[in-house]
Design an enzyme around this catalytic site. Structure first.
Site, PDB file in Angstrom:
ATOM      1  N   GLY A   1     111.182  85.747   2.898  1.00 37.54           N
ATOM      2  CA  GLY A   1     111.048  85.642   1.406  1.00 37.54           C
ATOM      3  C   GLY A   1     112.044  85.707   0.607  1.00 37.54           C
TER       4      GLY A   1
ATOM      5  N   GLY B   1     103.857  89.261  -0.897  1.00 38.83           N
ATOM      6  CA  GLY B   1     104.185  88.277   0.250  1.00 38.83           C
ATOM      7  C   GLY B   1     103.923  88.644   1.417  1.00 38.83           C
TER       8      GLY B   1
ATOM      9  N   ASP C   1     113.937  88.225   0.039  1.00 36.08           N
ATOM     10  CA  ASP C   1     115.287  88.728   0.635  1.00 36.08           C
ATOM     11  C   ASP C   1     115.844  87.996   1.349  1.00 36.08           C
ATOM     12  OD1 ASP C   1     116.909  91.197   1.437  1.00 36.08           O
ATOM     13  OD2 ASP C   1     115.231  91.758   3.166  1.00 36.08           O
TER      14      ASP C   1
HETATM   15  N1  AR6 Z   1     111.810  83.561  -5.687  1.00 35.83           N
HETATM   16  C1  AR6 Z   1     110.863  84.326  -6.383  1.00 35.83           C
HETATM   17  N2  AR6 Z   1     109.709  84.859  -5.638  1.00 35.83           N
HETATM   18  C2  AR6 Z   1     109.989  84.662  -4.229  1.00 35.83           C
HETATM   19  C3  AR6 Z   1     110.625  83.851  -3.644  1.00 35.83           C
HETATM   20  C4  AR6 Z   1     111.863  83.297  -4.395  1.00 35.83           C
HETATM   21  N3  AR6 Z   1     112.961  82.729  -3.825  1.00 35.83           N
HETATM   22  N4  AR6 Z   1     110.499  83.739  -2.312  1.00 35.83           N
HETATM   23  C5  AR6 Z   1     109.216  84.610  -2.124  1.00 35.83           C
HETATM   24  N5  AR6 Z   1     108.727  84.893  -3.158  1.00 35.83           N
HETATM   25  P1  AR6 Z   1     108.243  88.833  -0.233  1.00 35.83           P
HETATM   26  P2  AR6 Z   1     107.322  91.545   0.064  1.00 35.83           P
HETATM   27  C6  AR6 Z   1     107.441  85.456  -3.758  1.00 35.83           C
HETATM   28  O1  AR6 Z   1     107.609  88.242   1.245  1.00 35.83           O
HETATM   29  O2  AR6 Z   1     105.759  90.977   0.085  1.00 35.83           O
HETATM   30  C7  AR6 Z   1     110.906  90.292   3.530  1.00 35.83           C
HETATM   31  O3  AR6 Z   1     111.017  90.038   5.197  1.00 35.83           O
HETATM   32  C8  AR6 Z   1     106.497  85.425  -2.659  1.00 35.83           C
HETATM   33  O4  AR6 Z   1     105.617  84.420  -2.763  1.00 35.83           O
HETATM   34  O5  AR6 Z   1     109.668  88.091  -0.262  1.00 35.83           O
HETATM   35  O6  AR6 Z   1     107.843  92.707  -0.671  1.00 35.83           O
HETATM   36  C9  AR6 Z   1     111.734  91.550   3.596  1.00 35.83           C
HETATM   37  O7  AR6 Z   1     112.685  91.842   4.109  1.00 35.83           O
HETATM   38  C10 AR6 Z   1     105.774  86.900  -3.105  1.00 35.83           C
HETATM   39  O8  AR6 Z   1     104.603  86.555  -4.135  1.00 35.83           O
HETATM   40  O9  AR6 Z   1     108.458  90.432  -0.357  1.00 35.83           O
HETATM   41  C11 AR6 Z   1     110.522  92.648   3.878  1.00 35.83           C
HETATM   42  O10 AR6 Z   1     110.656  92.576   5.381  1.00 35.83           O
HETATM   43  C12 AR6 Z   1     107.003  87.598  -3.683  1.00 35.83           C
HETATM   44  O11 AR6 Z   1     107.915  87.076  -3.793  1.00 35.83           O
HETATM   45  C13 AR6 Z   1     109.253  91.910   3.588  1.00 35.83           C
HETATM   46  O12 AR6 Z   1     109.590  90.499   3.342  1.00 35.83           O
HETATM   47  C14 AR6 Z   1     107.311  88.777  -2.730  1.00 35.83           C
HETATM   48  O13 AR6 Z   1     107.204  88.398  -1.206  1.00 35.83           O
HETATM   49  C15 AR6 Z   1     109.032  92.453   1.942  1.00 35.83           C
HETATM   50  O14 AR6 Z   1     107.792  91.868   1.752  1.00 35.83           O
END
Ligand code: AR6
Length: 173
Positions: free
Chosen positions: A32, A124, A34
């Site tokens: 995601g 996410g 990260d």
């Molecule tokens: N820019 C903006 N938003 C994004 C991007 C981007 N490049 N990529 C995804 N999103 P997530 P979490 C959105 O999964 O739920 C990781 O593995 C996505 O659609 O990034 O807090 C970490 O290492 C969603 O709406 O974060 C942790 O293990 C939002 O960003 C875990 O994921 C957050 O999705 C954290 O999970």
């Protein structure tokens, strides 16, 4: 006054003083947001995270807390890493999600970042329902963005669905 703005797109393409990362406790990367931050920001960010693990955060960064590092090659001064809660249908973890936004703002103010870009934390991989995540994000930022400290708090939403959820949350006033 602090402007609260919404943008649809990739948070790693934003220009801001600080970009918030939806990290995990290890601080050592993941998928995601990260994954994109470490991929596009380059190895300096991971090096800084490793140093944090070797010093203050030997056991990792607890859920709900936030810490700043360099932003490497991103168009920002800082990445602020925060760890959102995993969604639970049986336990209310809203206070931890609120804490992510509040603590990230506290750290941003501490380092003097006046423009801060947030993703939709926990919505996410961590499966937090988008509408509720948006409401908590907007409510907490409205409550804790000290007007003298910040020019702009920007939510950067990856897709149209997330953008619409945040638009509704902002309109709810
Ligand atoms: N820019 C903006 N938003 C994004 C991007 C981007 N490049 N990529 C995804 N999103 P997530 P979490 C959105 O999964 O739920 C990781 O593995 C996505 O659609 O990034 O807090 C970490 O290492 C969603 O709406 O974060 C942790 O293990 C939002 O960003 C875990 O994921 C957050 O999705 C954290 O999970």
């Amino acid at each position: 006054m602090t402007a609260i703005t919404l943008v649809q797109g990739d948070i790693t393409r934003q220009t801001a003083d600080a970009i918030v990362n939806a990290a995990n406790s290890s601080l050592l990367g993941g998928g995601g947001v990260d994954g994109a931050i470490h991929r596009n920001g380059g190895p300096q960010i991971l090096e800084a995270c490793r140093r944090l693990r070797a010093s203050h955060y030997g056991k990792g960064l607890p859920t709900g807390q936030a810490v700043a590092t360099t932003a490497g090659r991103l168009d920002a001064q800082y990445v602020i890493h925060t760890v959102g809660p995993v969604w639970s249908a049986t336990e209310d973890r809203s206070d931890l999600l609120e804490s992510c936004y509040r603590e990230s703002l506290r750290v941003a103010a501490e380092v003097g970042a006046r423009t801060v870009a947030f993703p939709a934390i926990s919505t996410g991989v961590y499966r937090w329902p988008l509408d509720d995540g948006a409401r908590i994000a907007v409510r907490t930022v409205r409550k804790h963005a000290v007007p003298s400290a910040f020019d702009e708090i920007r939510f950067v939403l990856f897709d149209a669905r997330a953008y619409e959820a945040f638009t509704s949350a902002l309109a709810e006033g």
